[in-house]
Design a protein around this motif. Structure first.
Motif, PDB file in Angstrom:
ATOM      1  N   ARG A  32       0.853  -1.195   0.000  1.00  0.00           N
ATOM      2  CA  ARG A  32       0.000   0.000   0.000  1.00  0.00           C
ATOM      3  C   ARG A  32       0.882   1.236   0.000  1.00  0.00           C
ATOM      4  N   GLU A  33       0.228   2.403  -0.130  1.00  0.00           N
ATOM      5  CA  GLU A  33       0.996   3.653  -0.115  1.00  0.00           C
ATOM      6  C   GLU A  33       1.725   3.849   1.212  1.00  0.00           C
ATOM      7  N   ASP A  34       1.127   3.360   2.297  1.00  0.00           N
ATOM      8  CA  ASP A  34       1.724   3.563   3.621  1.00  0.00           C
ATOM      9  C   ASP A  34       2.687   2.459   4.034  1.00  0.00           C
ATOM     10  N   GLY A  35       2.989   1.520   3.150  1.00  0.00           N
ATOM     11  CA  GLY A  35       3.979   0.502   3.487  1.00  0.00           C
ATOM     12  C   GLY A  35       3.644  -0.881   2.982  1.00  0.00           C
ATOM     13  N   TYR A  75       2.960  -4.937   4.127  1.00  0.00           N
ATOM     14  CA  TYR A  75       2.420  -5.711   5.239  1.00  0.00           C
ATOM     15  C   TYR A  75       2.609  -7.195   4.966  1.00  0.00           C
ATOM     16  N   ARG A 110       2.574  -4.624   9.728  1.00  0.00           N
ATOM     17  CA  ARG A 110       3.331  -3.701   8.876  1.00  0.00           C
ATOM     18  C   ARG A 110       4.822  -3.947   9.072  1.00  0.00           C
ATOM     19  N   ASP A 145      10.729  -1.392   7.866  1.00  0.00           N
ATOM     20  CA  ASP A 145      11.621  -0.996   6.774  1.00  0.00           C
ATOM     21  C   ASP A 145      11.698  -2.164   5.793  1.00  0.00           C
ATOM     22  N   GLN A 169      -2.135  -2.388  -3.891  1.00  0.00           N
ATOM     23  CA  GLN A 169      -3.156  -1.334  -3.992  1.00  0.00           C
ATOM     24  C   GLN A 169      -3.191  -0.834  -5.432  1.00  0.00           C
ATOM     25  N   VAL A 220      -0.963   2.264  -5.992  1.00  0.00           N
ATOM     26  CA  VAL A 220       0.446   2.246  -5.594  1.00  0.00           C
ATOM     27  C   VAL A 220       1.332   2.219  -6.844  1.00  0.00           C
TER      28      VAL A 220
END
Length: 134
Positions: free
Chosen positions: A63-66, A68, A73, A76, A102, A105
């Protein structure tokens, strides 16, 4: 002091059992929707066939936020994803991997994740998509 003898009951009182069963039913009804695997993403559409596996697949979500692993999550991904996947493969060799990306993404993030999975020892990855609407 004389002790009275109680009469033996020939019936079983099931009211406490029913209470416990109803409480368990309510608890399971409330927690069942939370047991879905993976992170919510808006998947791209494509025509494909469903994948069947013998064991529970490992879901990697970009996803845009990382990135998983299942619902956890990865702090790094460039440093940790390959080692975490290697540890999973040591416990469960031949683990089936599903990659969910996503829709919005960047393509680069998905390619980097695929390369990190390959560095971790994963050789076959299936991409998850939404079925096309006819």
């Amino acid at each position: 002091m004389a002790y009275r003898r109680r009469k033996l009951m020939g019936e079983i009182n099931i009211i406490p059992l029913v209470d416990v069963v109803l409480v368990l039913l309510v608890v399971f009804m409330m927690t069942a929707p939370m047991l879905t695997r993976g992170v919510d993403v808006d998947l791209p559409e494509a025509s494909s066939q469903p994948v069947t596996t013998q064991n529970e697949p490992l879901e990697i979500t970009v996803r845009e936020d990382g990135v998983y692993i299942q619902k956890t999550r990865v702090a790094d991904p460039r440093a940790d994803l390959a080692t975490k996947v290697q540890a999973i493969l040591e416990e469960q060799p031949g683990q089936h991997v599903l990659l969910r990306g996503q829709r919005t993404v960047d393509y680069e993030a998905v390619v980097v994740t695929l390369n990190l999975l390959r560095q971790g020892g994963i050789r076959q990855v299936d991409l998850v998509t939404q079925p096309t609407k006819n």
